[in-house]
Design an enzyme around this catalytic site. Structure first.
Site: not given
Ligand code: NOJ
Ligand code: CA
Length: 672
Positions: A376, A456-457, A481
């Site tokens: 999501h 995430h974030e 990443e």
């Molecule tokens: C940032 C996330 O840390 C990453 O894992 C994800 O692939 C992208 N956003 C897209 O949602």
């Molecule tokens: Ca991220």
């Protein structure tokens, strides 16, 4: 009238004098917290360690928007103390049993005149640190409380070195850790870790951030660090009495590793509110993910779309073949086409793209004992997401999708909130009071459908996994990443920094295991063995094998460790380590007698000697060692790698040679 003015002036001219009015000590007697009131009625605390000030006089109080400040003219009305000692069991975690042992002081503070507004300061002193918070009882003079600023300070009494990331910068929590003298700390996020020049380690953070603004730390006059609450409107925090603030925490240890072994943050959170959570299975996963970060595939539909039925089947087959429970698929839903970074309002969290057979894939996965992992990405349109999330969790539950990665990609301060459809959109920070509530709404809605959340974030972790054990992991730092596209990629000191800073907050979905050691046109700053060590040193109850299946095919020997390593532990210990330099952790598998060791170093090669006395004397163990080979170096010889086995016992000492940017991973299995 005259005689009255004279003594008042005299009083103001006198230097502020403080008297200790209450105190509490740790169970082992080493730490002591004292509460002070000055002759002007200013409230402060200090922390003594072995009788010496470690945190000097640090003020407590508030500036309110809808009332006079709570800062001066305070008195102590009553005080009480109690002791607590209990051992509780984690449903999953770094260790199974956690001891929660502290002495508590409760001081009722009241204004000496005016409305006699009141609050309690509650202090818990543990052997491994201190937690304190403010509790506002219900009272006629304070119903709604609008907090403009919390004035809590941390006046570290000794010169120290600090490891920290900046606050309120556009990339949220995704910064490299800086190492500076304490005196040069700017606006910092927590956890912030300090080492005094005489070798004491401290981490400042918070526990149980619920319905309140996240705390950053700013330099105050005199060099103390002072709370800086994340902005919100009409005030940083708006609450009705009765309410409590989050705990302000100071973890304290001689060794850097003592910080990692501390359970203080979890202990200051409320017990499990969800009951039986055995439906969450700690496990490893693979995914349609790294290829997007390499720009080989896309989230958007079109010729590069990663989330196709065929590509997902390939990943399900790979997961089934090698024993991974989960397959994360990003870009599976509609809304990614166009500039999703700028617009989260197009996402549909129940509608797959035309080339993605969600139902068919869920059934295919099930037939192979694999579970899809949902994704999501909100693009920060959080109200849009809240309107859809329950339906999506219900859909996922029907399909056996029992974990969801959420995402909040936008610059800091750009979360989009719209309380009712049609209302103007207002902007929030990722760690505002509103977002602390948003995340709990998500976690609770997910729990109703037996779905676990990996954000995430995110908002920072403050140990709420104890209360909501389906809040299993999160990002909240620079992860793997950045090795795909980050400028610069993560340097070798990054993980030795994370272990002693970010990881003290809780689990991180770092996504280790890129054995190709190759990002998007840039190499990882890591040896091969180090990628394996990350599974042990960076704790999370879900761990990704992040690399592409075809890259694992090239490194089957190293890949074996990723297949074997568990993600749920009964014990965790730190054998050695220094903040930002190196660390060796050992963990015992929760479901077998096996132990696992992970060791990482910064850009310096080093030789570490360690005792294996953590092993049980009852067994001899086969040690499957995955280590840097001769001359291994993250820059020019990252693939120098050795896999070897030895028989060892708890009486042995092990010498490990780590290359620059290197590491080692070991599995110890009883030799039957
Ligand atoms: C940032 C996330 O840390 C990453 O894992 C994800 O692939 C992208 N956003 C897209 O949602
Ligand atoms: Ca991220």
């Amino acid at each position: 009238m005259r005689p009255l003015i004279f003594p008042l002036l005299l009083l103001a001219a006198l230097p502020a004098q403080a008297a200790t009015v209450a105190e509490a000590s740790s169970p082992d007697g080493k730490l002591k917290v004292e509460l002070d009131l000055s002759n002007e009625g200013r409230l402060a605390y200090r922390v003594l360690r072995n009788g010496e000030p470690l945190v000097g006089d640090s003020r407590l109080g508030f500036i309110l928007r809808n009332g006079r400040q709570l800062l001066r003219g305070l008195t102590l009305e009553t005080q009480s103390s109690r002791s607590f000692d209990e051992t509780w069991e984690q449903p999953w975690g770094e260790r199974r049993f956690v001891r929660n042992h502290y002495n508590e002081l409760r001081a009722r503070i009241a204004e000496s005149n005016h409305d006699r507004r009141r609050f309690d300061v509650v202090v818990r002193v543990f052997d491994d640190g201190v937690g304190f918070r403010y509790e506002f009882p219900k009272q006629p003079a304070m119903d709604e409380v609008q907090i403009s600023e919390e004035l809590t300070e941390f006046a570290i009494a000794k010169p120290a070195t600090a490891w920290w990331i900046p606050a309120y910068e556009w990339n949220r929590e995704e910064y490299l850790y800086g190492r500076t003298p304490l005196a040069e700390v700017g606006m910092a996020q927590t956890p912030i870790t300090l080492r005094t020049d005489d070798g004491i380690h401290l981490t400042l953070h918070e526990a149980a951030l619920v319905d309140y603004a996240g705390m950053n730390l700013a330099k105050a006059d005199g060099g103390a660090l002072r709370a800086s609450l994340t902005p919100g409107s009409p005030a940083k925090v708006v609450r009705r009495t009765p309410f409590t603030t989050p705990w302000r925490t100071i973890q304290i240890a001689d060794r850097a590793g003592g910080l990692v072994e501390s359970d203080l943050i979890l202990n200051l959170n409320e017990p499990n509110a969800l009951g039986d959570v055995s439906w969450f299975k700690p496990s490893k996963y693979v995914g349609v993910w790294w290829a997007m970060h390499l720009d080989q595939q896309s989230w958007a539909t079109g010729p590069k779309h990663g989330a196709t039925t065929e590509n997902t089947k390939r990943h399900i087959d790979f997961a089934a073949k090698y024993g991974f429970r989960g397959v994360l698929v990003e870009g599976w839903n509609t809304g990614w086409d166009g500039d999703w970074f700028a617009n989260g309002w197009d996402f549909d969290f129940s509608k797959p793209t035309p080339d993605y057979d969600l139902q068919g894939l869920a059934a295919y996965a099930k037939s192979k004992g694999v579970h899809l992992i949902g994704h999501h990405e909100t693009g920060c349109a959080v109200s849009h997401y809240e309107r859809q999330m329950a339906a999506s969790f219900a859909l996922f539950q029907r399909l056996g999708i029992d974990a969801v990665k959420t995402g909040y990609v936008c610059d800091a301060g750009q979360i989009e909130r719209q309380d009712r459809p049609g209302d103007p959109v207002v902007r929030e920070w990722h760690e505002s009071q509103y977002m602390s509530n948003h995340h709990l709404r998500v976690v609770q809605a997910a729990a109703k459908h037996h779905v676990a959340i990996n954000a995430h974030e995110p908002i920072k972790d403050t140990g709420l996994r104890r209360t909501y054990p389906n809040w299993i992991s999160r990002e909240g730092a620079r992860g793997q990443e950045f090795n795909a596209w980050g400028n610069p990629p993560n340097p070798p000191e990054h993980e030795p920094n994370l272990i002693f800073t970010r990881m003290l907050a809780g689990p991180m979905d770092f996504t280790p295991g890129v054995l190709s050691l190759q990002g998007r046109g840039q190499p990882l700053q890591s040896t091969l063995a180090r990628q394996l060590a990350l599974y042990v040193v960076l704790y999370s109850p879900i761990q990704m094998a992040a690399d592409l299946p075809e890259n694992y095919a090239e490194h089957m020997d190293a890949f074996q460790f990723i297949r074997d390593v568990p993600v749920d532990w009964s014990e965790t210990h730190v054998l050695n380590g220094e903040v930002g330099d190196f660390a060796t952790l050992v963990r015992k598998d929760r479901n077998s007698e096996a132990w696992y060791l992970g060791s990482v170093t910064d850009e310096n090669a080093r030789t570490l000697e360690m005792s294996l006395s953590f092993l049980s004397p009852k067994h001899r163990y086969v040690a499957e060692i995955y280590r840097d080979g001769d001359g291994a170096h993250y820059k020019d010889k990252p693939f120098a790698f050795v896999r070897e086995t030895r028989v060892v016992t708890h009486a042995d000492t092990l010498t490990l040679r780590l290359g620059a940017g290197g590491g080692a991973a070991i599995r110890f299995v009883p030799n039957r």
